[in-house]
Design an enzyme around this catalytic site. Sequence first.
Site, PDB file in Angstrom:
ATOM      1  CE  LYS A 113      93.093 -16.048  71.283  1.00  0.00           C
ATOM      2  NZ  LYS A 113      93.270 -14.919  70.395  1.00  0.00           N
ATOM      3  CE  LYS A 155      99.108  15.374  59.298  1.00  0.00           C
ATOM      4  NZ  LYS A 155      99.988  16.332  58.665  1.00  0.00           N
ATOM      5  CG  ASP A 191      95.773  -8.281  70.598  1.00  0.00           C
ATOM      6  OD1 ASP A 191      94.888  -8.976  70.075  1.00  0.00           O
ATOM      7  OD2 ASP A 191      96.933  -8.692  70.797  1.00  0.00           O
ATOM      8  CG  PHE A 245      97.016 -18.678  61.802  1.00  0.00           C
ATOM      9  CD1 PHE A 245      95.892 -19.243  61.217  1.00  0.00           C
ATOM     10  CD2 PHE A 245      98.242 -18.797  61.157  1.00  0.00           C
ATOM     11  CE1 PHE A 245      95.983 -19.909  60.005  1.00  0.00           C
ATOM     12  CE2 PHE A 245      98.342 -19.459  59.942  1.00  0.00           C
ATOM     13  CZ  PHE A 245      97.216 -20.010  59.368  1.00  0.00           C
ATOM     14  CG  ASN A 297      99.263  -6.431  61.996  1.00  0.00           C
ATOM     15  OD1 ASN A 297      99.403  -7.053  60.945  1.00  0.00           O
ATOM     16  ND2 ASN A 297      98.083  -6.312  62.598  1.00  0.00           N
ATOM     17  CE  LYS A 302      98.445 -16.187  71.315  1.00  0.00           C
ATOM     18  NZ  LYS A 302      99.318 -15.556  70.370  1.00  0.00           N
TER      19      LYS A 302
END
Length: 406
Positions: free
Chosen positions: A341, A287, A277, A323, A208, A337
């Site tokens: 959590k 490869k 995730d 976060f 990401n 969240k």
Amino acid sequence: MKDKFVLVGVTGGIAAYKAAEVVSRLRKLGADVHVVMTKEAAQFIAPLTLQSLSANPVHVEMFAEPKLWNVEHIALAERAEAAVVAPATANIIAKLAVGLADDLLSTVLLALRSPLFLAPAMNHWMYHHPATQENLKRLRERSVHLIGPAAGFQACGTDGDGRMSEPPEIVEELERFFRGRQLLKGKKALVTAGGTQEPLDPVRYIGNRSSGRMGYAIAQALQEAGAETVLVSGPTSLEPLSQVEHVPVMTALQMRDQVLKRFPETDIVIKAAAVADYRPAVQSEQKIKKQGEGEILHLELIPNPDILAELGRSKTRQVLVGFAAETEELIKHAQDKMLRKNVDLLVANDVTRPGAGFGSPTNIVSFLFPDGRRIDLPQQDKIEIARKLVQEIAVLLGVKGVKEEI
Ligand code: CTP
């Protein structure tokens, strides 16, 4: 400030005469003040004045003391527990931004490893010149603390920002810094930063856009506050921080191992990392070759454990900070969240806003608390946000005297 070795740099601006009050106030607070001034500053204020007020020799010339000069700049930089340059001209700011060391002061500052404070003072238009603004931006990104400048009438006849902040304000900022250093003394903190990379084959991964900057800024702010800090970092282009234990990891599973094994003896955990995730169900040893023309490649992904949720389930005394990076319905998703959590503080940011999120040196965040409180911070440098976050954590830990400071 008692017995703290504070280096005061003075550069050549009309505000140099105010350095006398800075030195005098620091001394009254018990600091051990050592002045380094440029030759230009010595045109505005006599070294003898600052010598009398600091009760220490004043250093001006690189080669003036042949017996000492070769160690002087290193010794001053080594011993300083903080340095403040007041006034800081556009010239010293530019030199610091590029790392020039052509006189004693700039040489000492290049060797400095403790926090640096600058009180810029210059003509309004010099201050607003893109070159000066770029230099200040660079310095802020390197965690230099900027004090001011203030606005008002200037000696050159203009009116606007560029005046040096008043000495009481400068000294107060230093005092706050030394007080802040005690805030989390004796506490153990762990921060995760950056994005994880989930390998598909030996050359490709799923990742990401996280740059790691927010997490690194938090680790630095924790270290500044005196916490023993561990930074578990996904791959980033950032340099490891000094005085912070650096634990490099690549995947979510590696991050989980490193975090869980340290969790029992940790007091504060801040999960700023962008954890993938999902990971590829199969990691190809070779490869993956291109499919035939027009053929679709299907990837099977399996869920990664949610590290934060695991910590939320098993926490005992720890302060847990999570976060939420969102692209829509920020507060709603973030609140969800926070509860799901079981965190004590959630930092919510809308990563689509300009000046916020991945890669940006600044961020726009809200702090959310399970008791329904919410603090919305305006856009600011990630390090400033990190320092505010550390203060809130100290409040949650019940550290005395923080509330009054905030
Ligand atoms: N997090 C974690 N482990 C994961 C995923 C996320 O510890 N496998 C943590 C992050 O470090 C962050 C918080 O959970 O502190 C929220 O991460 P985010 O990606 O915003 O939330 P998700 O729970 O993954 O939800 P979604 O991606 O659906 O928004």
